[in-house]
Design an enzyme around this catalytic site. Structure first.
Site, PDB file in Angstrom:
ATOM      1  N   HIS A 358     -11.473   7.913 -20.411  1.00  0.00           N
ATOM      2  CA  HIS A 358     -12.617   8.777 -20.689  1.00  0.00           C
ATOM      3  C   HIS A 358     -13.065   9.574 -19.474  1.00  0.00           C
ATOM      4  CE1 HIS A 358     -15.288  10.092 -23.732  1.00  0.00           C
ATOM      5  NE2 HIS A 358     -15.381   8.946 -24.378  1.00  0.00           N
ATOM      6  N   ASP A 362     -11.745  13.315 -23.641  1.00  0.00           N
ATOM      7  CA  ASP A 362     -12.708  12.732 -24.565  1.00  0.00           C
ATOM      8  C   ASP A 362     -12.090  12.627 -25.956  1.00  0.00           C
ATOM      9  OD1 ASP A 362     -12.797  15.341 -25.659  1.00  0.00           O
ATOM     10  OD2 ASP A 362     -14.485  15.868 -24.359  1.00  0.00           O
TER      11      ASP A 362
END
Length: 383
Positions: A358, A362
Site C-alpha cells: 500500500h 492502492d
C-alpha cells in the site's frame, strides 16, 4: 544473504571471459548458485579459495579488460577475512548481563529478537546513537547461521537437514520482515478461462508432444503484459522509496524436492514469445531443482507469481517477497456455474489474487491490474 561459500571456480587465470559467463559456484542457504561475470576480459587473479566463506561484497577475482595493462597485486586489505562477522560477537561469548531495559533498541527490533531467539545485548546497533534496528537483528541471525556449517558440509552437493533448516530460517526471516514492514492489501477476481483453455487445446493439437504449451505459460505472459499497464507494481521498495523497474522480470515460485522454495526470474517475460517463455520456464524449473540457478536469476525478479493449482488450492493470498512490492497468485482451474448472455452455463474459471504494497499502490490500481490480466486471457492468441 550475508555470507557465501565458494564451492568451485569455473574459470582460471589466463582464460578469457565474457559478461554473463559462469565464473564460479557459490553455496547459499538456498543451495548452490552459479555466479556470473559482470565484465568481459581475461581472468587475471583468483582471490578466494574453494571452501572459504566470505561476507557479501568481498572481492573474489580480478578480471582485466582486454588490452589493459596488468593490474597491480591487491593488498590484503582489499579482501575481508573469510570468517569476519562484523555484526555480532563470537558465538562462544556468553550472553551479556546488560540490563535489557537499558539497551538502545527499537520496539520492532526487540520483538524480532524475541521471535528469532537472538540476545540483543550481543548485537551491534547501526541506528542513531548505536540503537539496534530490525536490520541489525536480521544480520545477526544470518551471521549466526552462516558460522554454523563447516566448509565441507557447505560444499556438499547433497543437502543436509541443517541446510534445509537454514533455508527455512532465511524464508522465515524474509517473510517476518515482509509482514512486519509491508502494509499489504489483497484483491481477488474470478476469471473465465473458456477462451484460453479452448485456444490452448487447439494450439497444442497442432504441435508435437515435446513442443506443447502449458496452461501456466498463458498466466505468466498475461501478468507480464498487464504490468505494462500498471508499472508501479513492477518495482522494488528500497529503504524509504520506491524504484520503478523498466524491465519486467517475473519471478516464478518453484518448490524444491528437498523442501523450501525459490522464485527465480524469467528475464524480460513480457518480450518472450509463448514458445520461448515455455522453453525458459522448463529450463528454470529443471535447474532450480538440481541446484544450478544463476545468481542474477535469484536477484532480478521485479514481481513474483505463485500457483498452487496443482495442489488443489482454489485461491492463494501470498506474502510479498521484499524488496518487491507485489505478488500474484493463481488457484486451480475449476468448473463453476457462469452467466453468459443471461444463460447459466458451466465454465472453467480460475481465481487470481494480488498481494500488493500500500506504500506504492492502492486498491484502485490493483483492480486495474487484475482487470488487465482478465482481459488479456480473453484473447490468448494475442499473447
Amino acid at each position: 544473504m550475508e555470507f557465501g561459500t565458494l564451492v568451485a571456480w569455473r574459470k582460471q587465470p589466463g582464460e578469457s571471459i565474457r559478461r554473463g559467463d559462469i565464473m564460479a559456484e557459490v553455496e547459499t542457504a538456498k543451495g548452490v548458485i552459479e555466479a556470473e561475470a559482470f565484465s568481459t576480459g581475461t581472468v587475471e587473479k583468483l582471490l578466494i579459495q574453494p571452501g572459504q566463506k566470505v561476507p557479501i561484497g568481498t572481492a573474489m577475482a580480478i578480471i582485466r579488460d582486454n588490452g589493459a595493462a596488468p593490474a597491480a597485486a591487491p593488498s590484503i586489505a582489499l579482501v575481508p577475512p573469510p570468517q569476519a562477522a562484523p555484526v555480532t560477537t563470537p558465538a562462544a561469548v556468553a550472553p551479556s548481563a546488560v540490563d535489557q531495559t537499558r539497551l538502545r533498541i527499537s520496539p520492532a527490533a526487540r520483538r524480532l529478537a524475541l521471535e528469532l531467539g537472538i540476545d540483543p545485548s550481543i548485537v551491534r546497533g547501526t541506528g542513531r546513537g548505536g540503537a539496534i534496528m530490525s536490520e541489525d537483528i536480521e544480520r545477526a541471525v544470518a551471521a549466526k547461521r552462516a558460522a554454523a556449517p563447516t566448509a565441507a558440509a557447505a560444499a556438499s552437493p547433497s543437502p543436509t537437514p541443517d541446510q534445509a533448516a537454514a533455508m527455512r530460517q532465511v524464508i522465515a526471516a524474509a517473510m517476518t520482515r515482509s509482514k512486519r514492514e509491508i502494509p499489504h492489501y489483497y484483491l481477488s477476481t474470478t476469471i473465465d478461462m473458456q477462451r484460453a483453455v479452448t485456444w490452448l487445446a487447439e494450439e497444442n493439437r497442432k504441435r508435437p508432444m515435446t513442443n506443447r504449451l502449458l496452461y501456466g505459460a498463458l498466466l505468466l505472459k498475461a501478468v507480464a503484459l498487464a504490468l505494462r499497464e500498471v508499472p508501479e507494481l513492477n518495482a522494488l521498495w528500497l529503504k524509504d522509496h520506491v524504484e520503478l523497474k523498466p524491465a519486467i522480470h517475473v519471478g516464478v515460485a518453484i518448490s524444491l524436492r528437498r523442501g523450501g522454495l525459490v522464485a527465480p526470474a524469467l528475464h524480460h517475460t513480457d518480450q518472450l514469445t509463448l514458445d520461448d517463455l515455455m522453453k525458459n520456464f522448463l529450463d528454470l524449473v529443471s535447474r532450480a531443482r538440481s541446484g544450478r540457478l544463476r545468481g542474477s536469476e535469484l536477484a532480478d525478479p521485479t514481481i513474483t507469481v505463485t500457483s498452487l493449482g496443482e495442489q488443489g488450492v482454489e485461491a492463494v493470498f501470498g506474502v510479498i517477497y521484499p524488496p518487491q512490492v507485489a505478488l500474484v497468485g493463481f488457484g486451480k482451474l475449476v468448473e463453476r456455474p457462469w452467466s453468459v448472455n443471461g444463460q447459466l452455463v458451466s465454465r472453467p474459471v480460475v481465481t487470481a489474487t494480488l498481494s500488493a504494497d500500500h506504500r506504492v499502490s492502492d486498491g484502485h490500481r490493483g483492480a486495474v491490474f487484475l482487470a488487465a490480466v482478465d482481459r488479456l486471457l480473453q484473447e490468448p492468441e494475442r499473447l
